[in-house]
Design an enzyme around this catalytic site. Structure first.
Site, short mmCIF file in Angstrom:
data_model
loop_
_atom_site.label_atom_id
_atom_site.label_comp_id
_atom_site.label_asym_id
_atom_site.label_seq_id
_atom_site.Cartn_x
_atom_site.Cartn_y
_atom_site.Cartn_z
N SER A 73 2.74 0.36 13.86
CA SER A 73 1.70 1.25 14.39
C SER A 73 2.10 1.83 15.75
O SER A 73 2.89 1.24 16.49
CB SER A 73 0.38 0.49 14.56
OG SER A 73 -0.03 -0.09 13.35
N1 SAH Z 1 0.57 -4.82 12.08
C1 SAH Z 1 1.79 -4.13 11.67
C2 SAH Z 1 1.46 -2.77 11.06
C3 SAH Z 1 2.01 -2.69 9.71
S1 SAH Z 1 1.55 -1.36 8.68
C4 SAH Z 1 2.79 -4.04 12.78
O1 SAH Z 1 2.49 -4.46 13.92
O2 SAH Z 1 3.93 -3.61 12.54
C5 SAH Z 1 0.48 -2.20 7.53
C6 SAH Z 1 1.08 -3.37 6.78
O3 SAH Z 1 0.04 -3.87 5.91
C7 SAH Z 1 2.26 -3.04 5.87
O4 SAH Z 1 3.33 -3.86 6.16
C8 SAH Z 1 1.72 -3.30 4.46
O5 SAH Z 1 2.70 -3.79 3.56
C9 SAH Z 1 0.65 -4.34 4.74
N2 SAH Z 1 -0.39 -4.47 3.70
C10 SAH Z 1 -0.99 -3.48 2.98
N3 SAH Z 1 -1.90 -4.00 2.13
C11 SAH Z 1 -1.88 -5.36 2.33
C12 SAH Z 1 -2.59 -6.45 1.74
N4 SAH Z 1 -3.49 -6.30 0.79
N5 SAH Z 1 -2.30 -7.70 2.19
C13 SAH Z 1 -1.38 -7.91 3.17
N6 SAH Z 1 -0.67 -6.91 3.75
C14 SAH Z 1 -0.92 -5.65 3.34
#
Ligand code: SAH
Length: 226
Positions: A73
């Protein structure tokens, strides 16, 4: 890029620290006031969480690609969500969407006891290695965030870092009374950052805070080991 082929720049130079300071000043100007959040963003080297070659962009206020077609993000978004979450030392926090591990590292640096779930196995594995190597003590899980972590709950805070079409009932249940859940809510290009506070009678007080663009929260887990 396959997660296991990711290369990171593991040095934290004065130059990068200086760029980080500029980023933090920029976030203050954009309205982030929680000093614990700003301190954590100053402390945690974001370039550790970004593939080599992109580290020049680590301290620009932009989202960047990571493995498994996901994104880290934008720093402003990380700061905004962390501020809304009202983090305090020793709070038990569940994050949905570990991704790069950066947000988890920020919460852990703020003294929280962090649990985080990722649905991509490859990302879960590479981020586990990275966080351990860098000394961040975070409890990571490979699974479906829609289900939360019933055996580890209830949690003081729940932070969803993917665009959720609905607020999963399991997560509402796993939030303590008085606890806060933050979720970018909605489908399509943009989501409304939504804050829920759980009341004594298990109802929720809901407020809405600006719009953001996240990758979608998808059902089920993915085994994408390569
Ligand atoms: N918090 C992260 C942002 C990642 S983007 C950071 O600091 O880098 C969102 C993430 O959510 C992705 O890696 C995606 O694979 C994950 N995601 C999406 N749906 C999900 C679910 N149902 N359970 C767990 N992770 C999920």
């Amino acid at each position: 890029m396959p997660a296991k082929n990711r290369k990171y720049n593991m040095e934290d130079t004065f130059k990068l620290q200086g760029k980080r300071k500029q980023l933090v000043d920029d976030l203050k100007k954009k309205g982030i006031t929680d000093t614990a959040v700003l301190d954590a963003l100053q402390k945690v080297p974001r370039h550790f969480f970004i593939a080599k070659g992109l580290e020049e962009k680590a301290y620009e206020d932009v989202a960047l690609p990571i493995a498994s077609e996901q994104t880290i993000s934008q720093p402003y978004t990380v700061a905004f969500q962390s501020q809304l979450l009202e983090v305090k030392s020793n709070l038990k926090i569940l994050e949905i969407g570990t991704g790069s591990g950066y947000q988890a590292a920020i919460l852990s640096t703020m003294g929280a006891n962090v649990y985080s779930i990722e649905r991509h196995e490859a990302l879960y594995k590479s981020t586990s290695v990275l966080l351990r190597k860098k000394g961040y003590r975070v409890n990571l899980f490979y699974g479906d965030g829609y289900k939360g972590l019933p055996t580890y709950g209830p949690f003081d805070r729940i932070l969803i870092t993917a665009a959720a079409p609905i607020i999963p009932d399991d997560l509402k249940t796993q939030l303590k009374t008085g606890g806060i859940l933050i979720v970018p809510l909605g489908e399509g290009g943009r989501q409304v950052m939504t804050k829920l506070v759980k009341n004594k009678d298990d109802s929720f007080s809901v407020t809405e805070h600006d719009s953001f663009a996240f990758v979608p929260m998808l059902k089920g887990k993915v085994s994408d080991n390569v």
